[in-house]
Design an enzyme around this catalytic site. Structure first.
Site, short mmCIF file in Angstrom:
data_model
loop_
_atom_site.label_atom_id
_atom_site.label_comp_id
_atom_site.label_asym_id
_atom_site.label_seq_id
_atom_site.Cartn_x
_atom_site.Cartn_y
_atom_site.Cartn_z
CE LYS A 40 -3.17 -2.33 3.15
NZ LYS A 40 -3.62 -2.34 4.58
CD GLU A 96 8.20 -1.14 -3.59
OE1 GLU A 96 7.59 -0.34 -2.84
OE2 GLU A 96 8.32 -2.34 -3.33
CG ASP A 97 6.87 2.24 -0.11
OD1 ASP A 97 7.58 1.36 -0.64
OD2 ASP A 97 6.17 2.01 0.89
CG ASP A 100 14.83 -1.61 4.31
OD1 ASP A 100 15.81 -0.91 4.60
OD2 ASP A 100 14.28 -2.37 5.12
CE LYS A 128 14.71 2.47 5.39
NZ LYS A 128 14.27 1.77 6.61
CG PHE A 149 10.86 2.30 10.23
CD1 PHE A 149 11.06 1.13 9.50
CD2 PHE A 149 9.58 2.80 10.38
CE1 PHE A 149 9.98 0.47 8.93
CE2 PHE A 149 8.49 2.13 9.81
CZ PHE A 149 8.69 0.97 9.09
CB VAL A 150 11.13 7.30 6.80
CG1 VAL A 150 12.49 7.87 7.15
CG2 VAL A 150 11.22 6.37 5.60
CG ASP A 156 2.64 1.03 7.11
OD1 ASP A 156 3.48 0.76 6.21
OD2 ASP A 156 2.19 0.16 7.88
NE ARG A 162 -0.72 2.32 4.82
CZ ARG A 162 0.26 1.48 4.53
NH1 ARG A 162 1.30 1.91 3.84
NH2 ARG A 162 0.22 0.23 4.94
P1 IMP Z 1 12.55 -4.44 1.35
O1 IMP Z 1 11.98 -5.73 0.81
O2 IMP Z 1 13.33 -4.68 2.60
O3 IMP Z 1 13.31 -3.65 0.32
O4 IMP Z 1 11.35 -3.59 1.87
C1 IMP Z 1 10.48 -3.06 1.03
C2 IMP Z 1 9.20 -2.61 1.71
O5 IMP Z 1 9.27 -2.53 3.14
C3 IMP Z 1 8.96 -1.21 1.24
O6 IMP Z 1 8.32 -1.19 -0.01
C4 IMP Z 1 8.13 -0.65 2.36
O7 IMP Z 1 6.78 -0.94 2.13
C5 IMP Z 1 8.66 -1.34 3.60
N1 IMP Z 1 9.66 -0.48 4.27
C6 IMP Z 1 11.00 -0.56 4.23
N2 IMP Z 1 11.59 0.42 4.94
C7 IMP Z 1 10.58 1.16 5.44
C8 IMP Z 1 10.54 2.36 6.26
O8 IMP Z 1 11.54 2.96 6.66
N3 IMP Z 1 9.30 2.80 6.56
C9 IMP Z 1 8.15 2.19 6.14
N4 IMP Z 1 8.14 1.11 5.36
C10 IMP Z 1 9.35 0.59 5.02
MG MG Z 2 6.45 -0.93 -0.51
#
Ligand code: IMP
Ligand code: MG
Length: 176
Positions: A40, A96-97, A100, A128, A149-150, A156, A162
């Site tokens: 979301k 993507e938002d 990470d 990140k 963590f943002v 969210d 959000r």
């Molecule tokens: P990844 O698979 O670790 O790259 O994480 C991806 C998803 O985790 C992102 O698309 C976000 O929805 C969530 N996410 C990662 N870091 C944060 C953060 O700092 N705040 C909120 N959601 C996060």
């Molecule tokens: Mg995401």
């Protein structure tokens, strides 16, 4: 809502989103890219960047879960919604938002590649990169951020925050 430290202001976001929209419009000139919104967290960024693109676009939506109310990635990702969309011969841009660890994006890229798109690029509001576990190429990045963590602008913590118009650093007192 408790006040949190603003990392990226609303106007900084809007300026950067407009630039990304212009870049995408130039790169995809005379094509109709399919923008894939990763639910979301991307909804706000998706809605804004889509309107900053001056081309016809097609919108698709997918959902991945990985966090389940935690502020640290579980390291396990799974596609929540059944992945039925066929992207054969289309120009895909995943929106993507935040990237990470890169685990969710890697999984989504594998799913999309299976449907043989004409091209596949990634656009993320935030990156990140210091937390990367899986190397992934991000073609359009809004902002590079440190390991915080943002929340806000779609992102969210436990489904909250959000609706903030900016990106803020989560108050540690909220982390359970
Ligand atoms: P990844 O698979 O670790 O790259 O994480 C991806 C998803 O985790 C992102 O698309 C976000 O929805 C969530 N996410 C990662 N870091 C944060 C953060 O700092 N705040 C909120 N959601 C996060
Ligand atoms: Mg995401």
């Amino acid at each position: 809502m408790s006040p949190m430290k603003i990392l990226i202001s609303e106007s900084e976001i809007q300026d950067r989103v407009r630039q990304l929209g212009m870049e995408i419009s130039q790169d995809y000139h005379a094509r109709i890219p399919t923008l894939v919104c990763v639910l979301k967290g991307s909804i706000i960024f998706f809605a804004d960047v889509m309107r900053a693109i001056t081309l016809d676009v097609i919108c698709e939506f997918v959902q991945i879960s990985s966090y389940a109310n935690k502020s640290i990635s579980s390291g396990e990702t799974n596609l929540v919604h059944n992945f039925k969309t066929n992207f054969k011969d289309t120009d895909i841009i995943i929106v993507e938002d935040i990237i990470d660890t890169g685990l969710s994006l890697t999984l989504l890229i594998e799913e999309i590649q299976r449907t043989a798109p004409a091209s596949l690029k990634v656009c993320s509001l935030l990156n990140k990169s210091s937390r990367r576990v899986k190397p992934v190429q991000i073609d359009y990045v809004g902002f590079e951020i440190d390991d915080h963590f943002v929340v806000g602008y779609g992102l969210d913590y436990a489904q909250k925050h959000r609706n903030l118009p900016h990106v803020a650093i989560l108050d540690p007192s909220e982390i359970s």
